[in-house]
Design a protein around this motif. Structure first.
Motif, short mmCIF file in Angstrom:
data_model
loop_
_atom_site.label_atom_id
_atom_site.label_comp_id
_atom_site.label_asym_id
_atom_site.label_seq_id
_atom_site.Cartn_x
_atom_site.Cartn_y
_atom_site.Cartn_z
N ASP A 7 0.83 -1.22 0.00
CA ASP A 7 0.00 0.00 0.00
C ASP A 7 0.86 1.26 0.00
O ASP A 7 0.61 2.19 -0.77
N ILE A 8 1.88 1.30 0.85
CA ILE A 8 2.71 2.51 0.91
C ILE A 8 3.54 2.66 -0.36
O ILE A 8 3.75 3.76 -0.86
N SER A 9 3.98 1.54 -0.94
CA SER A 9 4.73 1.59 -2.19
C SER A 9 3.86 2.13 -3.32
O SER A 9 4.30 2.95 -4.13
N LYS A 10 2.63 1.66 -3.40
CA LYS A 10 1.68 2.15 -4.42
C LYS A 10 1.46 3.64 -4.27
O LYS A 10 1.46 4.39 -5.25
N ARG A 14 2.37 6.60 -6.78
CA ARG A 14 1.27 7.42 -7.30
C ARG A 14 1.58 8.91 -7.19
O ARG A 14 1.34 9.68 -8.11
N ILE A 15 2.16 9.32 -6.05
CA ILE A 15 2.42 10.75 -5.87
C ILE A 15 3.85 11.14 -6.25
O ILE A 15 4.21 12.29 -6.17
N ASN A 37 10.73 -4.18 -1.87
CA ASN A 37 9.93 -4.62 -3.01
C ASN A 37 8.90 -5.64 -2.53
O ASN A 37 9.14 -6.84 -2.61
N PRO A 38 7.76 -5.16 -2.03
CA PRO A 38 6.76 -6.05 -1.44
C PRO A 38 6.14 -7.06 -2.40
O PRO A 38 5.56 -8.04 -1.97
N TRP A 39 6.29 -6.84 -3.70
CA TRP A 39 5.68 -7.79 -4.66
C TRP A 39 6.55 -9.02 -4.88
O TRP A 39 6.10 -10.01 -5.42
N THR A 56 5.17 -0.01 -11.91
CA THR A 56 5.00 0.49 -10.55
C THR A 56 5.32 -0.59 -9.53
O THR A 56 6.01 -0.35 -8.56
N LYS A 57 4.83 -1.80 -9.76
CA LYS A 57 5.01 -2.85 -8.78
C LYS A 57 6.41 -3.44 -8.81
O LYS A 57 6.86 -3.99 -7.83
N SER A 58 7.10 -3.36 -9.93
CA SER A 58 8.41 -4.00 -9.99
C SER A 58 9.55 -3.03 -9.70
O SER A 58 10.68 -3.45 -9.58
#
Length: 83
Positions: A7-10, A14-15, A37-39, A56-58
């Protein structure tokens, strides 16, 4: 823990800001890796989906870590040197 890190990484992505996670609570290399890297530690990211989501996720937005003691940073440094 993993979901909170995702959540915090997203939100950071985003910002458009970097984050500096704190090591002082979990005090583990595994926790720091999840924060970076939570994913990597989740079934949520499988490599499918749109390109923006993949990027974004990687690509974590971590610019360093915060610790309360020198031994916490030494733990991360020793682990990094071993790998």
């Amino acid at each position: 823990f993993v979901k909170n890190c995702q959540d915090i990484s997203k939100e950071a992505a985003r910002i458009g800001v970097n984050i500096r996670p704190h090591v002082k609570t979990h005090k583990t290399v595994e926790g720091a890796l999840i924060q970076a890297n939570p994913w990597c530690f989740s079934n949520e990211f499988t490599g499918s989906g749109d390109e923006e989501t993949k990027t974004t996720k990687s690509q974590p937005m971590v610019s360093g870590f915060v610790a309360s003691t020198v031994s916490e940073i030494e733990l991360l440094a020793k682990s990094s040197a071993a790998n």
